[in-house]
Every structure is written in structure tokens, then in C-alpha cells.
Design a protein around this motif. Structure first.
Motif: not given
Lengths: 185, 185
Positions: A52-53, A55-56, A59-60
Motif C-alpha cells: 500500500x505504502x 503504491x501510494x 501514485x504521488x
């Protein structure tokens, strides 16, 4: 610097997920873009939170989101992909969507479970209403894409639901982005 | 000022969607919170884009997101709700999830279509892998909630898939929020 495109979709669940990502990244590179693919993350301990971290973070880093919205285990897009549309929409990044299925959402629901029109509404066999805006998925997805860049909704279907990577539609999406950005193919 | 909670979920597709929203807002008020419900938007012309814009405005106004993640037309949460988890996660707001279904995502997929374990993976009958982290939905949803507030993942199931509003689980979620915020019940 090449434009960075976050490559979202249920592709990561394919048996050949790594190869599909490599093909999509190669196509991005052919257009002068850089594809960011979730499986690029090299995680020492690939826990759910670490994924999750990562992927975030990806995305940023991205300039643009490109979403494989092919129906996944139901009439709608993969829930993780839908999450990422919302995440990048809130960050104000341009969004592009594509799909292996050109049918409208309501028609997919009707085909899957049956539906009836009554009292001015459209009701699926599950007793709940079907959004009736002629869109390809939940309006939050379609409209986020439409609102994101001024560009028209970029969503294409090649009609082949067996092709979960939707490579032909993905290429059309890259062509649209390249045309807008004036990049040589 | 009362804490504003965005009330997301497929509740808006129920035949009694307005009444369900009113009940959830009344429960919020009983805890000293203010519920913001998508159908509160009074739109002169309820086009898809107008609904999208209004929902985004409501989400930006909210202090907290509370998500009905009950499986909807498949093993995952409603795609619009998943979008909204992502939207509010990117805005850094505390997120709370609840569901009418306490089963794990993979078990729901296996029950719906069958699955097999081989080569260290878990493969559904659609030929694609199943995330195997013991979570209730796609990891982006579960982990966004876990990461959002420091609080533990707040997700409850009462086991009744017929109860799409998941009112009992919603109340548990409010109780958890109230306990954290020190509000009198």
C-alpha cells in the motif's frame, strides 16, 4: 524528463502479471513516457501495508494516472483500481481510463443478473437501482476521468472480456495522451 | 462545531435510500456528529457530473469518511465507494469502514466462483490470483483505513448480506469514533 504514468489495473492479478507490466512499460517508452507499475516496487517484506505504502508513493510520483477499468469479478472495475482513481483525482492529476469491455455499466448488470424498469427507475435483480446515465461504470469513476484534464473521457473497449490486460485499448489510450501532449510516437 | 462524517456506500442504490440516509444521519446526531449523505445534495439538474461535483464538495467538507464496504454486485465493495476511500485517503482524512459481511475477501471469491492453491499462490476460477493477506477487501481499501488515523481498522460484520445498509455495523463504527473522540453518546 519523461511524463510518468501510473499504470493501475487488475493486471497485477494475472498469472503473467510481471510480463504484462513490462509490455505496458515498453509501450509507454515507445511513446516517450515512463510507466510506473505497482509490481516495480522492490519490497524487502511485501506485507499488505508495505505494498500500500509503495503504491501510494508511486501514485504521488506520477504525472498522470492510466486505469485499466475492465470489469473484474463483477460488473465494475477492480476495487483497488477504483480506489486509485479516487486517490489521483483528489491529487488533481489527469486521469485516463480504458477497458476490455465497451458495454455500458447498466447493460452489464442487466446481462449478469437481470433488471427491470419501473416507476422511472432501473432496478437490478438484487433489488437495488442501477445508475442510468449511460456511463461505463459508477459515475464517480467516469466523471472523475472527464473532469480531470479537460480532455474527453478516454475509454475504449475492444470487446474481448478474455483480454484482462486490454492491451489494444491501453495503446489507444497512450495514443490519445501522446496526441494531447504533442509527443512523437 | 460537530465533527462532519461523509457517509459513503451503496446505500444510495437502495429503494429506501433517502430513509436509510436519514436514519444514519440521525444516528450521527445522537453521537454529536453531523452526517453528510450524498443524497443531501439538492441539484437543480442531477446530471452525473453535477452529482460527482457535489459529492466531491461534500467529501472536502468532511472531517472523517465512514464507508459502507458491504460487498456489492460481486465480492468487493461498490466501485463508487472504493473511489471515495481513495479520494479521502489522498486528502489525509481519518477513514472508518464497516460492512454487512465479516468474511474475508478471498473466502468470498472462493465461495462465489471456486479457487485453488498452487505454486504458493491462490488462484480463482477466473484464472487470476486472489490477494492472500487475510483482509476483508482489496488491500488498498483495508490498508488505507488502517493507515489513515492510527486507529485500528474499524470494520465490523453482522453476517447478514441481506442488510445492505449494515446499520448495526454502522452503529459500532460510530461507537468506535465516539470512544476515540471522547464524545458523549
Amino acid at each position: 524528463m519523461a511524463l510518468k504514468i501510473y499504470l493501475a489495473g487488475p493486471d497485477v492479478f494475472l498469472p503473467d502479471a510481471v510480463q504484462v507490466g513490462a509490455r505496458k512499460k515498453a509501450l509507454c517508452a515507445a511513446f516517450g513516457f515512463e510507466g510506473l507499475y505497482p509490481l516495480d516496487n522492490e519490497l524487502a517484506t511485501p506485507t499488505a501495508l508495505a505494498i500500500f505504502d509503495a503504491n501510494c508513493r508511486l501514485m504521488r510520483q506520477a504525472d498522470v494516472g492510466m486505469f485499466n477499468l475492465s470489469p473484474f469479478r463483477g460488473p465494475s472495475a477492480d476495487a483497488g483500481t477504483a480506489f486509485e482513481v479516487g486517490f489521483l483525482a483528489a491529487l488533481g492529476k489527469p486521469l485516463y481510463g480504458y477497458s476490455n469491455n465497451a458495454a455500458l455499466y447498466g447493460d452489464r448488470v442487466e446481462a449478469a443478473m437481470g433488471a427491470t424498469r419501473r416507476n422511472g427507475g432501473w432496478w437490478a435483480a438484487d433489488g437495488m437501482s442501477i445508475e442510468d446515465f449511460g456511463l461505463q461504470d459508477n459515475l464517480m469513476l467516469d466523471c472523475a476521468i472527464e473532469r480531470s484534464g479537460g480532455a474527453a473521457l478516454a475509454r475504449y473497449g475492444d470487446g474481448s472480456t478474455a483480454d484482462m490486460a486490454a492491451m489494444a485499448a491501453f495503446r489507444q489510450c497512450l495514443e490519445k495522451l501522446a496526441a494531447e501532449r504533442g509527443r512523437p510516437k
